[in-house]
Structure formats: C-alpha cells, structure tokens
Scaffold this motif. Structure first.
Motif, PDB file in Angstrom:
ATOM      1  N   HIS A   1      33.572 -22.771 -53.193  1.00  0.00           N
ATOM      2  CA  HIS A   1      34.842 -21.733 -53.245  1.00  0.00           C
ATOM      3  C   HIS A   1      35.566 -22.612 -53.896  1.00  0.00           C
ATOM      4  O   HIS A   1      37.041 -21.465 -53.920  1.00  0.00           O
ATOM      5  CB  HIS A   1      34.766 -20.958 -52.628  1.00  0.00           C
TER       6      HIS A   1
ATOM      7  N   THR B   1      33.006 -13.398 -52.049  1.00  0.00           N
ATOM      8  CA  THR B   1      32.291 -14.644 -50.661  1.00  0.00           C
ATOM      9  C   THR B   1      30.713 -13.821 -49.401  1.00  0.00           C
ATOM     10  O   THR B   1      29.476 -14.430 -49.991  1.00  0.00           O
ATOM     11  CB  THR B   1      32.456 -16.272 -50.873  1.00  0.00           C
TER      12      THR B   1
ATOM     13  N   ASP C   1      31.946 -15.175 -47.032  1.00  0.00           N
ATOM     14  CA  ASP C   1      31.421 -16.667 -46.697  1.00  0.00           C
ATOM     15  C   ASP C   1      32.160 -17.112 -45.143  1.00  0.00           C
ATOM     16  O   ASP C   1      33.238 -16.453 -45.300  1.00  0.00           O
ATOM     17  CB  ASP C   1      31.907 -17.712 -47.458  1.00  0.00           C
TER      18      ASP C   1
ATOM     19  N   THR D   1      32.709 -19.305 -43.865  1.00  0.00           N
ATOM     20  CA  THR D   1      33.702 -20.096 -43.499  1.00  0.00           C
ATOM     21  C   THR D   1      35.133 -20.221 -44.169  1.00  0.00           C
ATOM     22  O   THR D   1      36.570 -19.583 -43.824  1.00  0.00           O
ATOM     23  CB  THR D   1      33.533 -21.584 -44.047  1.00  0.00           C
TER      24      THR D   1
END
Length: 138
Positions: free
Chosen positions: A30, A108, A110, A112
């Motif tokens: 990303h 996202t 995500d 992380t």
C-alpha cells in the motif's frame, strides 16, 4: 530509571540513501497509496501547503512518519472536528501521517497499517506538541 523514560519512543531522520525503502517497508503493497494520502491530507489540513520535500522518520517502536522540510509553523484546520490552530512542521507531519494511516487502515483493513497508526500515535502522545496533535486528530 522511570518507566516513562524506558518507554520513550524516539525518532530519527532516514538518510537520503535509504529513502526508497522506507514506505515499502512500513506500508507494504500500500506504499504508493499511503504516500499519496499523506500529501492529500497535508493539502486538506493546511491551505498554505502546495507540495514540497518531506523527510521520512523512523521510530524506535517500529513506526514511521513523514514531515515537510522548511515549512516552519503552519495553520492547521479540520472542519470535521472544529480544530484550528498553529503547529510546527514536525507536528504537522505527524498529524497528516496519522490522518493518512487512519484513512488507509479504513480502506485496506490491513493489520500492519493499523499497527503503524498506533505506533505513531504512541510517539505523538510524547511529542512536545502532543496536545495540538491529539486535538487535531480527535
């Protein structure tokens, strides 16, 4: 040694020769979207921002942020929470990176990216302009 000193998050400027690896390391696949979001948030939050060079900072807790070079103090305004005040370029960089990471995490989902947000927020809470940064992102 107090717990506060032991848990202090520190930052260091990433040397120019290592810049290319910074965003892929911290944002994974990303990284292009994330970088673009930082610049977009800078323009949204500061009418004076018209682009420019940003330093990348690595944090001792494995986080990172970006901050504009040679901007001095800037007026930051976010209409969604009523924030309007002055802050230094470093605090501005932390603020726009936090906004970008939050936006990227929402987009996202995500883990992380979510972790990067929390790492930077931990650093922001210890920053000399913590009150301003935290009011801006509230």
């Amino acid at each position: 040694m107090t717990t506060e000193v032991q848990n202090r998050v520190t930052s260091s400027v990433v040397p120019d020769e290592l810049r290319l690896n910074v965003l892929p390391r911290y944002l994974g696949r990303h990284y292009l979207t994330g970088e673009s979001m930082v610049y977009d948030w800078a323009a949204r939050l500061c009418s004076r921002y018209e682009g420019g060079f940003f330093h990348f900072f690595a944090l001792s807790n494995d986080g990172f942020y970006m901050a504009p070079v040679d901007m001095g103090r800037v007026h930051v305004r976010w209409h969604m929470n009523g924030y309007s005040d002055m802050m230094g370029a470093d605090a501005f960089g932390i603020t726009v990176t936090l906004f970008a990471l939050c936006h990227l995490a929402e987009k996202t989902l995500d883990d992380t990216i979510i972790e990067r947000y929390h790492q930077l927020r931990e650093f922001a809470a210890q920053h000399v302009e913590a009150a301003n940064i935290l009011r801006a992102i509230d």
